[in-house]
Design an enzyme around this catalytic site. Sequence first.
Site, PDB file in Angstrom:
ATOM      1  N   GLY A  53     -41.586 -58.199  -4.540  1.00 35.04           N
ATOM      2  CA  GLY A  53     -40.916 -56.894  -4.500  1.00 35.04           C
ATOM      3  C   GLY A  53     -41.758 -55.778  -3.921  1.00 35.04           C
ATOM      4  O   GLY A  53     -41.570 -54.614  -4.281  1.00 35.04           O
ATOM      5  N   ASN A  89     -41.516 -54.674  -0.922  1.00 36.24           N
ATOM      6  CA  ASN A  89     -40.552 -53.829  -0.188  1.00 36.24           C
ATOM      7  C   ASN A  89     -39.719 -52.992  -1.155  1.00 36.24           C
ATOM      8  O   ASN A  89     -39.416 -51.838  -0.861  1.00 36.24           O
ATOM      9  CB  ASN A  89     -39.664 -54.681   0.710  1.00 36.24           C
ATOM     10  CG  ASN A  89     -40.372 -55.057   1.996  1.00 36.24           C
ATOM     11  OD1 ASN A  89     -40.517 -54.226   2.896  1.00 36.24           O
ATOM     12  ND2 ASN A  89     -40.853 -56.286   2.071  1.00 36.24           N
ATOM     13  N   MET A 127     -34.199 -64.619  -1.593  1.00 33.89           N
ATOM     14  CA  MET A 127     -34.218 -65.896  -0.886  1.00 33.89           C
ATOM     15  C   MET A 127     -33.029 -66.792  -1.253  1.00 33.89           C
ATOM     16  O   MET A 127     -33.200 -67.958  -1.614  1.00 33.89           O
ATOM     17  CB  MET A 127     -35.558 -66.603  -1.144  1.00 33.89           C
ATOM     18  CG  MET A 127     -36.752 -65.808  -0.647  1.00 33.89           C
ATOM     19  SD  MET A 127     -36.575 -65.185   1.049  1.00 33.89           S
ATOM     20  CE  MET A 127     -38.103 -65.702   1.782  1.00 33.89           C
ATOM     21  N   ARG A 128     -31.828 -66.235  -1.188  1.00 34.37           N
ATOM     22  CA  ARG A 128     -30.606 -67.027  -1.405  1.00 34.37           C
ATOM     23  C   ARG A 128     -29.662 -66.765  -0.245  1.00 34.37           C
ATOM     24  O   ARG A 128     -29.516 -65.623   0.206  1.00 34.37           O
ATOM     25  CB  ARG A 128     -29.865 -66.563  -2.682  1.00 34.37           C
ATOM     26  CG  ARG A 128     -30.593 -66.784  -3.966  1.00 34.37           C
ATOM     27  CD  ARG A 128     -30.667 -68.214  -4.393  1.00 34.37           C
ATOM     28  NE  ARG A 128     -29.380 -68.884  -4.519  1.00 34.37           N
ATOM     29  CZ  ARG A 128     -29.256 -70.208  -4.656  1.00 34.37           C
ATOM     30  NH1 ARG A 128     -30.318 -70.982  -4.660  1.00 34.37           N
ATOM     31  NH2 ARG A 128     -28.068 -70.754  -4.791  1.00 34.37           N
ATOM     32  N   HIS A 169     -36.584 -58.915   7.589  1.00 39.17           N
ATOM     33  CA  HIS A 169     -37.028 -60.255   7.986  1.00 39.17           C
ATOM     34  C   HIS A 169     -38.359 -60.132   8.724  1.00 39.17           C
ATOM     35  O   HIS A 169     -38.511 -59.266   9.585  1.00 39.17           O
ATOM     36  CB  HIS A 169     -35.964 -60.910   8.877  1.00 39.17           C
ATOM     37  CG  HIS A 169     -36.325 -62.307   9.269  1.00 39.17           C
ATOM     38  ND1 HIS A 169     -36.144 -63.376   8.419  1.00 39.17           N
ATOM     39  CD2 HIS A 169     -36.898 -62.804  10.387  1.00 39.17           C
ATOM     40  CE1 HIS A 169     -36.585 -64.479   9.020  1.00 39.17           C
ATOM     41  NE2 HIS A 169     -37.047 -64.151  10.210  1.00 39.17           N
ATOM     42  N   ASP A 174     -29.783 -64.076   9.442  1.00 36.80           N
ATOM     43  CA  ASP A 174     -30.782 -63.416  10.301  1.00 36.80           C
ATOM     44  C   ASP A 174     -30.235 -63.052  11.686  1.00 36.80           C
ATOM     45  O   ASP A 174     -30.937 -63.172  12.694  1.00 36.80           O
ATOM     46  CB  ASP A 174     -32.038 -64.324  10.471  1.00 36.80           C
ATOM     47  CG  ASP A 174     -32.738 -64.596   9.149  1.00 36.80           C
ATOM     48  OD1 ASP A 174     -32.611 -63.774   8.231  1.00 36.80           O
ATOM     49  OD2 ASP A 174     -33.407 -65.637   9.044  1.00 36.80           O
TER      50      ASP A 174
END
Length: 190
Positions: A14, A16, A92-93, A111, A147
Amino acid sequence: MNKIKTAILISGNGSNLQALIDAAAAADYPAQIALVISNKADAYGLTRAKNAGIPAHIISHKEYATRDAFDRALHAALTQAHIDIVCLAGFMRLLTPWFVEQWSGRMLNIHPSLLPAFKGAHAVRDALAAGASETGCTVHLVTPEVDSGPVILQAHVPILPGDTEETLAERIHKEEHRIYPEALKLLSKR
Ligand code: GAR
């Protein structure tokens, strides 16, 4: 000032999230971090949310039989908190097309590459392995294809001789922490 209610979705450290919390502390920042959701109970980002006095939920994907059921629980938590914008920050899902559609134009992701280069879960490692001379990071709107959504901001990061995945990731992180708050500001003012 009527601030845009923002939720941050995390799975881990976390950093970010922290950058967004710190930016949102400024009186003239247009968004407020109103909710943090982690799909992992041991994510350090939950401690960051607690320290900042931000409501945080754990919604564990393991407790849902299907991806769809998990995403509906996520969506319910977000709507219940009257969230306007969702930021994925190391979440990350993979999200279902249904969920992505609900938040179309209102969901950002960060990303660690200059998209469309090096999509996927190992972007930093892949950039090093490819022998690239530079990489970077991208904040983009989330669309059903992973992405791939419209780019809001990017930052370039050189790959230096002797870089390891760790040293390169650290330099990318510094740029992420600069551009994610900028990108959220831009989307909040739209
Ligand atoms: C960030 O580097 C972000 O770009 C990356 O996960 C890291 C999370 O760090 N995201 C992806 O790779 C998404 N495919 P953080 O938890 O310290 O913010």
